[in-house]
Design an enzyme around this catalytic site. Structure first.
Site, PDB file in Angstrom:
ATOM      1  N   SER A  47       0.854  -1.184   0.000  1.00  0.00           N
ATOM      2  CA  SER A  47       0.000   0.000   0.000  1.00  0.00           C
ATOM      3  C   SER A  47       0.885   1.227   0.000  1.00  0.00           C
ATOM      4  O   SER A  47       2.017   1.192   0.513  1.00  0.00           O
ATOM      5  CB  SER A  47      -0.893   0.023   1.242  1.00  0.00           C
ATOM      6  OG  SER A  47      -1.519   1.285   1.403  1.00  0.00           O
ATOM      7  N   TYR A 107      -3.241  -0.258   9.893  1.00  0.00           N
ATOM      8  CA  TYR A 107      -3.092  -0.630   8.485  1.00  0.00           C
ATOM      9  C   TYR A 107      -1.719  -0.215   7.958  1.00  0.00           C
ATOM     10  O   TYR A 107      -1.005  -1.015   7.346  1.00  0.00           O
ATOM     11  CB  TYR A 107      -4.195   0.019   7.652  1.00  0.00           C
ATOM     12  CG  TYR A 107      -4.202  -0.442   6.207  1.00  0.00           C
ATOM     13  CD1 TYR A 107      -4.710  -1.690   5.875  1.00  0.00           C
ATOM     14  CD2 TYR A 107      -3.695   0.369   5.201  1.00  0.00           C
ATOM     15  CE1 TYR A 107      -4.702  -2.119   4.556  1.00  0.00           C
ATOM     16  CE2 TYR A 107      -3.692  -0.059   3.878  1.00  0.00           C
ATOM     17  CZ  TYR A 107      -4.198  -1.302   3.562  1.00  0.00           C
ATOM     18  OH  TYR A 107      -4.184  -1.740   2.254  1.00  0.00           O
TER      19      TYR A 107
END
Length: 284
Positions: A132, A145
């Site tokens: 990500s 995250y």
């Protein structure tokens, strides 16, 4: 860029019943690859065989991988795509939500990769990590995250150093794509709409394909030109990216975006204090 012929390549995709996984499986299958997936909740309309597997289970993962490899007859490409998001402000003590994200995004990737190592070494195969942008440029209110994806990249780096003579390892860095992964964050009133622009799913799939099928495994691949700039800035000018993100975050708070979000109460209060102080100084 010329890509390898995928015909006959044996591919395992985690999170295969999700948005990314289904699209990637369909594309690889159309190119002639043999694809099997792992997912905690397979769907009846999955385009490939998907084996039910909880990536947090130390016993279930090796068994599911063994079943997949038996069906495929070996393994050429592993795509570690499975991942979850959720609200997790860094200022609050870690709870079940944080542990769940770390267990799936980081340790789930580790469990599956370790189970696949012998087959990948034997085939001189390839591992693709769907990381990500938040692995290098953290956004507020989603610490778990970002931490899990940054740790995932660190794990990929270690795997590359250990297996690099036989196995290629690539990290792909998508930004935000519209998918159910954002639902729990939005439900908590912590939507980062306005802090992150969405990119098309097709671009992410194309980048994963490039990672999997390039003649030589790239090390890191952003999914857009903007992503490439962000990756460069985050790595070489981190203070600049911090200022940009912080300024945008402050603007979102002032707009009232988090007014009803209990988990953002601390950030909202601090911003109000700063604004009040600035107003007082301006009037003085």
């Amino acid at each position: 860029m010329n890509l390898r012929d995928a015909t006959g390549l044996r591919v395992l995709i985690t999170g295969a019943s999700g948005t990314f996984g289904r699209a990637l499986a369909a594309e690889l299958t159309s190119r002639g690859a043999r694809v099997v997936g792992l997912d905690v909740a397979p769907r009846a309309d999955d385009p490939i065989t998907v084996i039910r597997c909880d990536l947090t289970d130390d016993v279930a993962v090796p068994a599911a991988v063994a079943q997949a490899l038996e069906e495929l007859g070996g393994l050429d490409i592993l795509v570690n795509n499975a991942g979850i998001g959720g609200p997790a402000p860094a200022e609050l003590a870690p709870g079940e939500e944080v542990r769940r994200q770390l267990d799936i995004n980081l340790l789930g990737t580790w469990r599956v990769s370790a189970a696949c190592v012998p087959a990948l070494v034997a085939s001189r195969g390839r591992v693709v990590m769907v990381a990500s942008r938040m692995a290098v440029m953290q956004l507020p209110l989603a610490a778990a995250y970002g931490a899990s994806k940054r740790a995932m990249v660190a794990y990929a780096d270690a795997l590359r150093l250990e297996l690099g003579t036989h196995v290629g390892v690539t990290c792909v860095y998508p930004s935000a794509v519209r998918s159910p992964i954002h639902d729990s964050t939005a439900k908590a009133g912590l939507s980062l709409e306005g802090m992150s622009s969405y990119e098309p799913l097709e671009g992410v799939v194309a980048t994963v394909l490039r990672a999997a099928l390039s003649p030589k495994a790239p090390r890191d691949l952003p999914t857009t030109r903007k992503g490439a700039v962000e990756l460069f800035l985050a790595r070489h000018l981190p203070r600049l990216t911090d200022r940009i993100v912080a300024r945008t975050f402050s603007s979102r708070i002032r707009s009232g975006a988090f007014a009803d979000a209990t988990l953002a109460a601390g950030a909202v209060a601090r911003q109000a204090e700063i604004d009040a102080r600035n107003d007082a100084e301006a009037r003085a």
